[in-house]
Design a protein around this motif. Sequence first.
Motif, mmCIF file in Angstrom:
data_model
loop_
_atom_site.group_PDB
_atom_site.id
_atom_site.type_symbol
_atom_site.label_atom_id
_atom_site.label_comp_id
_atom_site.label_asym_id
_atom_site.label_seq_id
_atom_site.Cartn_x
_atom_site.Cartn_y
_atom_site.Cartn_z
ATOM 1 N N PHE A 298 0.844 -1.193 0.000
ATOM 2 C CA PHE A 298 0.000 0.000 0.000
ATOM 3 C C PHE A 298 0.878 1.241 0.000
ATOM 4 C CE2 PHE A 298 -2.200 3.337 2.387
ATOM 5 C CZ PHE A 298 -3.456 3.343 1.813
ATOM 6 N N TYR A 307 -1.612 4.702 -12.203
ATOM 7 C CA TYR A 307 -1.930 5.313 -10.910
ATOM 8 C C TYR A 307 -0.628 5.649 -10.184
ATOM 9 C CZ TYR A 307 -1.132 0.422 -9.602
ATOM 10 O OH TYR A 307 -0.594 -0.834 -9.456
ATOM 11 N N ASN A 311 -3.871 1.843 -3.827
ATOM 12 C CA ASN A 311 -4.842 1.956 -2.743
ATOM 13 C C ASN A 311 -5.065 0.672 -1.951
ATOM 14 O OD1 ASN A 311 -5.562 3.879 -5.036
ATOM 15 N ND2 ASN A 311 -6.622 4.790 -3.317
ATOM 16 N N GLU A 396 -8.545 -4.024 -1.142
ATOM 17 C CA GLU A 396 -8.619 -2.677 -0.576
ATOM 18 C C GLU A 396 -9.485 -2.681 0.680
ATOM 19 O OE1 GLU A 396 -10.103 0.086 -3.445
ATOM 20 O OE2 GLU A 396 -8.637 -0.469 -4.981
ATOM 21 N N HIS A 398 -11.530 0.244 2.924
ATOM 22 C CA HIS A 398 -11.968 1.638 3.038
ATOM 23 C C HIS A 398 -12.623 1.860 4.399
ATOM 24 C CE1 HIS A 398 -11.776 2.515 -1.428
ATOM 25 N NE2 HIS A 398 -11.725 1.188 -1.414
ATOM 26 N N TYR A 404 -12.878 6.367 -4.726
ATOM 27 C CA TYR A 404 -11.785 6.024 -5.649
ATOM 28 C C TYR A 404 -10.887 7.217 -5.909
ATOM 29 C CZ TYR A 404 -9.219 4.448 -9.724
ATOM 30 O OH TYR A 404 -8.206 4.116 -10.586
ATOM 31 N N PRO A 409 -4.732 8.230 -1.244
ATOM 32 C CA PRO A 409 -5.423 7.134 -0.547
ATOM 33 C C PRO A 409 -6.927 7.304 -0.450
ATOM 34 C CG PRO A 409 -4.315 8.571 1.028
ATOM 35 C CD PRO A 409 -3.894 9.035 -0.340
ATOM 36 N N THR A 412 -8.985 5.028 1.856
ATOM 37 C CA THR A 412 -8.405 3.689 2.035
ATOM 38 C C THR A 412 -7.306 3.726 3.086
ATOM 39 O OG1 THR A 412 -6.818 4.093 0.232
ATOM 40 C CG2 THR A 412 -8.883 2.954 -0.328
#
Length: 419
Positions: A298, A307, A311, A396, A398, A404, A409, A412
């Motif tokens: 992570f 990206y 996440n 993931e 959250h 998203y 983050p 997340t």
Amino acid sequence: MLKKLFSTVLLGTLLLTNTPITQAATIKEKKADNAAEQRKLEKSIKKQESKISKEQRQINAIDAAINENIFRVSEKNKQIRQLNERIEELEADIIHYEEMLKRQEELLGDRLRVLQENDGNSIKWEEVIFGSKDLGDLFSRVMAGKKIAEQDDKMISAYLETQKKLADAKATLVDKKEERVKEKEALLVQKKELKQQMKARSATLKKLRQGKTKFTTKLLNAKELQATLEAQERAIAAAKAAAKAAAEKAAAEKAAEAAEKNNAGTSKKVVSATPVASVPSGSAQFVRPASGSVSQGFGPASGANGYTFHNGVDFRGSVGSSIVAAASGTVITAGSGGPYGNHVMISHFLNGKVYTTVYAHMNSLSVHAGQTVSQGQQIGTLGNTGNSTGAHLHFELHIGGYQYSATGPANTVNPLAYL
């Protein structure tokens, strides 16, 4: 004669020795040519793979930006929906206050006229004092007058308070309507940006198809994301209601058993019901969803895959290996599409707090949306679908509902800290 014989033998010898030399040279050349061709093909394949990888990353980056914008559009729609609800409430409050004022004005009508005639006094005290028969009558009249005056003060205070509430509601209504206009303007900008992003994506796809480059990607569209968010809200509401009902039932059973124990005078053990959304035993609320080792952690990422922030956590493993629910909860979505490929999202309500877990790139799914699952229950198998570069589970966690972001983050957290 001897000379001729010698010449014949020499020629035959040369012919015999020359044939294998020529054949050997030809085979060697062919092998060399074949090796060169193989190297050329390998180089071409690597070049094509590099091209595909580069174009795939380009698509991944576009998908990430589009998905992030889709989420913002969905959130903006939600804000506008909440504003509409608040505006309706304010309009209803205004009608209520106006009706209340009308009733209060009718009640105050006579009293206000009396006040006006008596120069602001609700009681003519000279009549009270000089019209009394005796001291007892005077006391009664004074007390009655005092109560009338107090009641008048209350009525006037209530009337003024209602006027203030009405004015505040009207002012707030104006503010909320202005805010709604601004939010709608912002939504139009976001939708325009999203439309441009989708157009750019289509142009990129067209270009890649023309180049006959093969890749696998499917965008999670706005309707799918909106449906996911709505399903998530329903799951959270259902979980809260279930937890509340379970807690009330447990408290009622405990009270009943305690009363029974007192009545019977025994030391009967009280057994309470287990809440539906109870926290798993042990220090960790979540269990490991896959048995493989971590292939990517992570945190910040290079951006090579579209990206700049990863996440979740990737667990490597073989295709078809088991994936389990990290905690008990309700499945809010189970399907295919987008960079996640085959994926499952589960909403959890633990200790009064909402969590959402995401399981991506799966090979197969064994649960469906709306289904209640228990911790450790198999929900599917590990795979390599969506924007995936190899068999693994992207997991993931959250805090709250699903959000998203490809650059940060959002909400997340590092799942490893919770497993």
